[in-house]
Design a protein around this motif. Sequence first.
Motif, PDB file in Angstrom:
ATOM      1  N   ARG A 140      20.905  17.440  -7.680  1.00  0.00           N
ATOM      2  CA  ARG A 140      21.186  17.823  -9.059  1.00  0.00           C
ATOM      3  C   ARG A 140      22.099  19.042  -9.047  1.00  0.00           C
ATOM      4  NH1 ARG A 140      19.253  13.513 -10.324  1.00  0.00           N
ATOM      5  NH2 ARG A 140      17.083  13.098 -10.751  1.00  0.00           N
ATOM      6  N   PRO A 141      22.815  19.279 -10.128  1.00  0.00           N
ATOM      7  CA  PRO A 141      23.646  20.500 -10.178  1.00  0.00           C
ATOM      8  C   PRO A 141      22.764  21.748 -10.033  1.00  0.00           C
ATOM      9  CG  PRO A 141      24.230  18.995 -11.951  1.00  0.00           C
ATOM     10  CD  PRO A 141      22.983  18.444 -11.312  1.00  0.00           C
ATOM     11  N   ARG A 142      23.176  22.665  -9.185  1.00  0.00           N
ATOM     12  CA  ARG A 142      22.419  23.903  -8.970  1.00  0.00           C
ATOM     13  C   ARG A 142      22.674  24.852 -10.123  1.00  0.00           C
ATOM     14  NH1 ARG A 142      23.848  24.703  -4.172  1.00  0.00           N
ATOM     15  NH2 ARG A 142      25.532  26.162  -4.517  1.00  0.00           N
ATOM     16  N   THR A 143      21.624  25.492 -10.591  1.00  0.00           N
ATOM     17  CA  THR A 143      21.753  26.401 -11.726  1.00  0.00           C
ATOM     18  C   THR A 143      21.676  27.869 -11.302  1.00  0.00           C
ATOM     19  OG1 THR A 143      19.385  26.219 -12.154  1.00  0.00           O
ATOM     20  CG2 THR A 143      20.831  24.722 -13.363  1.00  0.00           C
ATOM     21  N   GLY A 144      21.462  28.133 -10.060  1.00  0.00           N
ATOM     22  CA  GLY A 144      21.392  29.508  -9.560  1.00  0.00           C
ATOM     23  C   GLY A 144      21.772  29.528  -8.095  1.00  0.00           C
ATOM     24  N   ASN A 145      21.378  30.599  -7.419  1.00  0.00           N
ATOM     25  CA  ASN A 145      21.699  30.701  -5.994  1.00  0.00           C
ATOM     26  C   ASN A 145      20.777  29.861  -5.119  1.00  0.00           C
ATOM     27  OD1 ASN A 145      23.813  32.480  -6.388  1.00  0.00           O
ATOM     28  ND2 ASN A 145      22.460  34.264  -6.366  1.00  0.00           N
ATOM     29  N   TRP A 146      19.622  29.514  -5.623  1.00  0.00           N
ATOM     30  CA  TRP A 146      18.609  28.842  -4.828  1.00  0.00           C
ATOM     31  C   TRP A 146      18.194  27.532  -5.478  1.00  0.00           C
ATOM     32  CZ3 TRP A 146      18.150  31.125  -0.284  1.00  0.00           C
ATOM     33  CH2 TRP A 146      18.467  32.487  -0.201  1.00  0.00           C
ATOM     34  N   GLU A 147      17.660  26.638  -4.652  1.00  0.00           N
ATOM     35  CA  GLU A 147      17.093  25.381  -5.136  1.00  0.00           C
ATOM     36  C   GLU A 147      15.832  25.117  -4.311  1.00  0.00           C
ATOM     37  OE1 GLU A 147      19.948  22.382  -2.599  1.00  0.00           O
ATOM     38  OE2 GLU A 147      20.784  23.232  -4.422  1.00  0.00           O
ATOM     39  N   LEU A 148      14.931  24.305  -4.829  1.00  0.00           N
ATOM     40  CA  LEU A 148      13.692  24.013  -4.108  1.00  0.00           C
ATOM     41  C   LEU A 148      13.965  23.463  -2.708  1.00  0.00           C
ATOM     42  CD1 LEU A 148      11.280  22.480  -6.785  1.00  0.00           C
ATOM     43  CD2 LEU A 148      10.979  24.584  -5.478  1.00  0.00           C
ATOM     44  N   ASN A 149      15.024  22.708  -2.554  1.00  0.00           N
ATOM     45  CA  ASN A 149      15.389  22.130  -1.265  1.00  0.00           C
ATOM     46  C   ASN A 149      15.549  23.203  -0.183  1.00  0.00           C
ATOM     47  OD1 ASN A 149      16.380  19.681   0.275  1.00  0.00           O
ATOM     48  ND2 ASN A 149      18.134  21.049   0.489  1.00  0.00           N
ATOM     49  N   ASP A 150      15.853  24.430  -0.566  1.00  0.00           N
ATOM     50  CA  ASP A 150      16.029  25.506   0.406  1.00  0.00           C
ATOM     51  C   ASP A 150      14.738  25.801   1.177  1.00  0.00           C
ATOM     52  OD1 ASP A 150      18.694  25.806  -0.286  1.00  0.00           O
ATOM     53  OD2 ASP A 150      18.256  27.315  -1.812  1.00  0.00           O
ATOM     54  N   LEU A 151      13.600  25.383   0.638  1.00  0.00           N
ATOM     55  CA  LEU A 151      12.343  25.572   1.357  1.00  0.00           C
ATOM     56  C   LEU A 151      12.331  24.807   2.677  1.00  0.00           C
ATOM     57  CD1 LEU A 151       9.770  25.475  -1.571  1.00  0.00           C
ATOM     58  CD2 LEU A 151      10.429  27.446  -0.180  1.00  0.00           C
ATOM     59  N   TYR A 152      13.098  23.724   2.764  1.00  0.00           N
ATOM     60  CA  TYR A 152      13.164  22.987   4.028  1.00  0.00           C
ATOM     61  C   TYR A 152      13.697  23.865   5.155  1.00  0.00           C
ATOM     62  CZ  TYR A 152      11.811  18.475   2.130  1.00  0.00           C
ATOM     63  OH  TYR A 152      11.109  17.450   1.568  1.00  0.00           O
ATOM     64  N   ALA A 153      14.620  24.754   4.870  1.00  0.00           N
ATOM     65  CA  ALA A 153      15.144  25.654   5.904  1.00  0.00           C
ATOM     66  C   ALA A 153      14.016  26.519   6.459  1.00  0.00           C
ATOM     67  CB  ALA A 153      16.270  26.517   5.343  1.00  0.00           C
ATOM     68  N   ALA A 154      13.177  27.030   5.577  1.00  0.00           N
ATOM     69  CA  ALA A 154      12.047  27.851   6.023  1.00  0.00           C
ATOM     70  C   ALA A 154      11.034  27.011   6.806  1.00  0.00           C
ATOM     71  CB  ALA A 154      11.380  28.509   4.825  1.00  0.00           C
ATOM     72  N   ILE A 155      10.770  25.807   6.328  1.00  0.00           N
ATOM     73  CA  ILE A 155       9.813  24.925   7.005  1.00  0.00           C
ATOM     74  C   ILE A 155      10.297  24.597   8.411  1.00  0.00           C
ATOM     75  CG2 ILE A 155       8.852  22.580   6.981  1.00  0.00           C
ATOM     76  CD1 ILE A 155       8.881  22.839   3.842  1.00  0.00           C
ATOM     77  N   PHE A 156      11.577  24.250   8.549  1.00  0.00           N
ATOM     78  CA  PHE A 156      12.105  23.860   9.852  1.00  0.00           C
ATOM     79  C   PHE A 156      12.349  25.058  10.767  1.00  0.00           C
ATOM     80  CE2 PHE A 156      13.780  19.967   7.482  1.00  0.00           C
ATOM     81  CZ  PHE A 156      12.664  19.216   7.828  1.00  0.00           C
ATOM     82  N   ALA A 157      12.350  26.265  10.228  1.00  0.00           N
ATOM     83  CA  ALA A 157      12.512  27.460  11.057  1.00  0.00           C
ATOM     84  C   ALA A 157      11.209  27.835  11.761  1.00  0.00           C
ATOM     85  CB  ALA A 157      13.003  28.634  10.215  1.00  0.00           C
ATOM     86  N   VAL A 158      10.082  27.413  11.218  1.00  0.00           N
ATOM     87  CA  VAL A 158       8.783  27.808  11.792  1.00  0.00           C
ATOM     88  C   VAL A 158       8.632  27.367  13.248  1.00  0.00           C
ATOM     89  CG1 VAL A 158       6.273  27.489  11.607  1.00  0.00           C
ATOM     90  CG2 VAL A 158       7.626  28.027   9.564  1.00  0.00           C
ATOM     91  N   PRO A 159       8.876  26.093  13.607  1.00  0.00           N
ATOM     92  CA  PRO A 159       8.733  25.731  15.024  1.00  0.00           C
ATOM     93  C   PRO A 159       9.672  26.520  15.932  1.00  0.00           C
ATOM     94  CG  PRO A 159       8.963  23.758  13.666  1.00  0.00           C
ATOM     95  CD  PRO A 159       9.208  24.940  12.782  1.00  0.00           C
ATOM     96  N   SER A 160      10.878  26.791  15.476  1.00  0.00           N
ATOM     97  CA  SER A 160      11.826  27.569  16.263  1.00  0.00           C
ATOM     98  C   SER A 160      11.267  28.968  16.527  1.00  0.00           C
ATOM     99  CB  SER A 160      13.161  27.664  15.527  1.00  0.00           C
ATOM    100  OG  SER A 160      14.035  28.532  16.202  1.00  0.00           O
ATOM    101  N   PHE A 161      10.817  29.614  15.484  1.00  0.00           N
ATOM    102  CA  PHE A 161      10.272  30.969  15.596  1.00  0.00           C
ATOM    103  C   PHE A 161       9.058  30.994  16.521  1.00  0.00           C
ATOM    104  CE2 PHE A 161       7.182  34.118  14.160  1.00  0.00           C
ATOM    105  CZ  PHE A 161       7.912  35.285  14.313  1.00  0.00           C
ATOM    106  N   VAL A 162       8.145  30.044  16.333  1.00  0.00           N
ATOM    107  CA  VAL A 162       6.919  30.011  17.135  1.00  0.00           C
ATOM    108  C   VAL A 162       7.249  29.770  18.609  1.00  0.00           C
ATOM    109  CG1 VAL A 162       4.784  28.703  17.537  1.00  0.00           C
ATOM    110  CG2 VAL A 162       5.421  29.370  15.213  1.00  0.00           C
ATOM    111  N   MET A 163       8.180  28.856  18.893  1.00  0.00           N
ATOM    112  CA  MET A 163       8.532  28.578  20.286  1.00  0.00           C
ATOM    113  C   MET A 163       9.206  29.773  20.954  1.00  0.00           C
ATOM    114  SD  MET A 163       9.801  24.684  20.411  1.00  0.00           S
ATOM    115  CE  MET A 163       8.703  23.339  20.045  1.00  0.00           C
TER     116      MET A 163
END
Length: 188
Positions: free
Chosen positions: A48-71
């Motif tokens: 969908r058109p973004r209405t600000g700097n962030w979108e809910l989809n950006d949470l995937y970046a945080a989710i996928f960063a967790v295994p990297s950080f933990v390892m």
Amino acid sequence: MRYDDPMNWAFGILLFLGTVIFMEGFAYAAHRWIMHGPGWFLHESHHRPRTGNWELNDLYAAIFAVPSFVMILGGVQLGWWPGFTWIGAGIAAYGAIYFGFHDIIVHKRLPTRYLPKSDYMKRIIQAHRLHHVVETKEGTVSFGFLVAPRPEDLKAELKKRARAGVRRPAGAQERVGAERQDALLTEK
């Protein structure tokens, strides 16, 4: 495995590069069957058109960063097998490549004057844009980020699907938007 052994450095670099390559396959699968599946409630915001700097989809970046950080933490600080450090770094590197390609080059979330010149860059950018022509959970094409089918094949697939789910322009931009969609689907 010791960090000061050159043979282990070579193995570590192979682990790192192998992880980066593996992540493209993982990203494809996650995008296709999670983000366009049960995780659509987050990913829909990206179609969908973004209405600000962030979108809910950006949470995937945080989710996928967790295994990297933990390892990385486990391999460097917690005494785990040092190979986890290289794998975690490979995941992080793929994330950085993804951010540069997807968020900066394709979606222009940060200002850039980058213009693709190579056939490869033109191909993957066009493939990702064709992915975004469809705004629904189903009917999308091209789920990879660094490896993508030829745009001609993607356009043929969209046409075969009778353009199901293709974004419908709204309001005063309707004619211009429809022309842009048609141009995107017919450009070479």
